[in-house]
Scaffold this active site. Structure first.
Site, mmCIF file in Angstrom:
data_model
loop_
_atom_site.group_PDB
_atom_site.id
_atom_site.type_symbol
_atom_site.label_atom_id
_atom_site.label_comp_id
_atom_site.label_asym_id
_atom_site.label_seq_id
_atom_site.Cartn_x
_atom_site.Cartn_y
_atom_site.Cartn_z
ATOM 1 N N MET A 177 -55.044 72.083 -70.635
ATOM 2 C CA MET A 177 -54.346 71.328 -69.593
ATOM 3 C C MET A 177 -54.836 69.877 -69.610
ATOM 4 O O MET A 177 -56.034 69.611 -69.595
ATOM 5 C CB MET A 177 -54.617 71.937 -68.219
ATOM 6 C CG MET A 177 -53.957 73.293 -67.984
ATOM 7 S SD MET A 177 -52.156 73.275 -68.156
ATOM 8 C CE MET A 177 -51.668 72.110 -66.868
ATOM 9 N N ASP A 196 -50.468 70.071 -71.914
ATOM 10 C CA ASP A 196 -49.521 70.148 -70.805
ATOM 11 C C ASP A 196 -50.010 69.246 -69.681
ATOM 12 O O ASP A 196 -51.082 69.481 -69.133
ATOM 13 C CB ASP A 196 -49.453 71.622 -70.351
ATOM 14 C CG ASP A 196 -48.513 71.860 -69.186
ATOM 15 O OD1 ASP A 196 -47.765 70.949 -68.816
ATOM 16 O OD2 ASP A 196 -48.540 72.999 -68.662
ATOM 17 N N MET A 209 -49.677 80.272 -63.741
ATOM 18 C CA MET A 209 -50.759 79.726 -62.917
ATOM 19 C C MET A 209 -50.913 80.661 -61.730
ATOM 20 O O MET A 209 -50.442 80.401 -60.622
ATOM 21 C CB MET A 209 -50.402 78.288 -62.509
ATOM 22 C CG MET A 209 -50.539 77.310 -63.665
ATOM 23 S SD MET A 209 -49.649 75.766 -63.422
ATOM 24 C CE MET A 209 -48.036 76.241 -64.028
ATOM 25 N N ASP A 224 -43.040 77.142 -65.722
ATOM 26 C CA ASP A 224 -44.262 77.077 -64.911
ATOM 27 C C ASP A 224 -44.155 78.002 -63.708
ATOM 28 O O ASP A 224 -43.328 77.805 -62.830
ATOM 29 C CB ASP A 224 -44.493 75.644 -64.431
ATOM 30 C CG ASP A 224 -45.052 74.770 -65.527
ATOM 31 O OD1 ASP A 224 -46.097 75.128 -66.092
ATOM 32 O OD2 ASP A 224 -44.414 73.737 -65.829
HETATM 33 C C1 DX5 Z 1 -48.402 71.352 -64.222
HETATM 34 C C2 DX5 Z 1 -47.523 72.151 -65.141
HETATM 35 C C3 DX5 Z 1 -46.824 71.353 -66.154
HETATM 36 C C4 DX5 Z 1 -45.886 70.301 -65.605
HETATM 37 C C5 DX5 Z 1 -46.111 69.090 -66.429
HETATM 38 O O1 DX5 Z 1 -49.204 72.213 -63.501
HETATM 39 O O2 DX5 Z 1 -48.285 73.138 -65.824
HETATM 40 O O3 DX5 Z 1 -46.148 72.164 -67.104
HETATM 41 O O4 DX5 Z 1 -44.530 70.639 -65.666
HETATM 42 O O5 DX5 Z 1 -45.390 68.061 -65.859
HETATM 43 P P1 DX5 Z 1 -45.459 66.576 -66.418
HETATM 44 O O6 DX5 Z 1 -45.014 66.626 -67.835
HETATM 45 O O7 DX5 Z 1 -44.532 65.857 -65.518
HETATM 46 O O8 DX5 Z 1 -46.886 66.128 -66.299
HETATM 47 ZN ZN ZN Z 2 -47.286 74.194 -67.518
#
Ligand code: DX5
Ligand code: ZN
Length: 237
Positions: free
Chosen positions: A150, A188, A82, A49
């Site tokens: 997402m 995700d 992101m 990430d």
């Molecule tokens: C959030 C990230 C995710 C994050 C998910 O913005 O894109 O990849 O690591 O974390 P969990 O699995 O803890 O929701």
């Molecule tokens: Zn992610």
């Protein structure tokens, strides 16, 4: 979706197969290589990430960390950018050892960015925030390798799964099937042993999990448990 074992090497595996992608966001950044090594046997991809402090409020890691991790593991690197201006950094990520890069459709300039990623030999992913509709990604389905729906608003780990997104996952899966397209569908955010089968039943095949894996005392067992739970969806158990 018959992914019976974790994939090995930097091979992305067969499109549509079940894949578990631990997110390093929830790992101890001071022990990254060690923590990645702990999940390597149970993981298909490693989800990285990248947050730029503009597209999302948080700031995480960039190409130098990807390059360092690359020296420690042959896992496929699924980099989730992101970022408001990923085009400035795509070459750096490719050079660092990223295998796939997924950027957000909300930032625009999508055609040009897809062309840039292809030119760099990257596997191409497009992400949608929970409130971004299916129609935003529809025109690009024939040009991408992965659609990331997402299931939390991006920016932080440990948030709760937004079940309403499943309707969109089903729309993407229907379009991929109807077009006989080679596209993975990733979810995700808030993925654990309870939500993984829900997401797979809706049509997802790549499951990212951060806190449900690296937040556990035995992350490799946690990853295996998510895989087992996912297989119970669609009568695969
Ligand atoms: C959030 C990230 C995710 C994050 C998910 O913005 O894109 O990849 O690591 O974390 P969990 O699995 O803890 O929701
Ligand atoms: Zn992610």
């Amino acid at each position: 979706m018959e992914g019976s074992t974790a994939t090995t090497g930097r091979d992305p595996g067969r499109t549509g197969d079940l894949r578990i992608a631990p997110s390093v966001l929830s790992a101890d950044f001071g022990l990254l290589a060690e923590q990645v090594g702990e999940v390597a046997q149970a993981a298909d991809w490693l989800h990285v990430d990248v947050m730029d402090g503009h597209f999302v409020p948080n700031v995480t890691i960039g190409p130098p960390v990807v390059a360092s991790l690359r020296r420690h593991t042959p896992l496929f690197f699924d980099c989730h950018l992101m970022m408001t201006e990923p085009g400035r950094y795509l070459k750096d990520f490719a050079d660092a050892g990223a295998d796939g890069c997924t950027l957000h459709v909300e930032i625009g300039n999508t055609d040009e960015l897809i062309t840039q990623m292809r030119g760099l030999g990257l596997r191409v992913g497009l992400a949608l925030n929970p409130d971004t509709p299916f129609e935003a990604v529809q025109p690009y389905l024939g040009d991408v390798d992965l659609v990331l729906c997402m299931t939390v608003f991006p920016g932080f780990g440990g948030q709760s799964f937004i079940g309403d997104v499943m309707a969109k996952v089903t729309q993407v899966r229907a379009a991929v099937t109807a077009g006989a397209l080679e596209v993975d569908i990733e979810v995700d955010g808030g993925i654990d042993t309870t939500t993984a089968p829900v997401a797979v039943a809706a049509g997802a095949n790549v499951l990212v999990a951060g806190s449900a894996i690296f937040g556990q005392p035995k992350p490799w067992e946690a990853a295996d448990a998510i895989r087992a739970a996912a297989r119970t969806a669609n009568g695969q158990g």
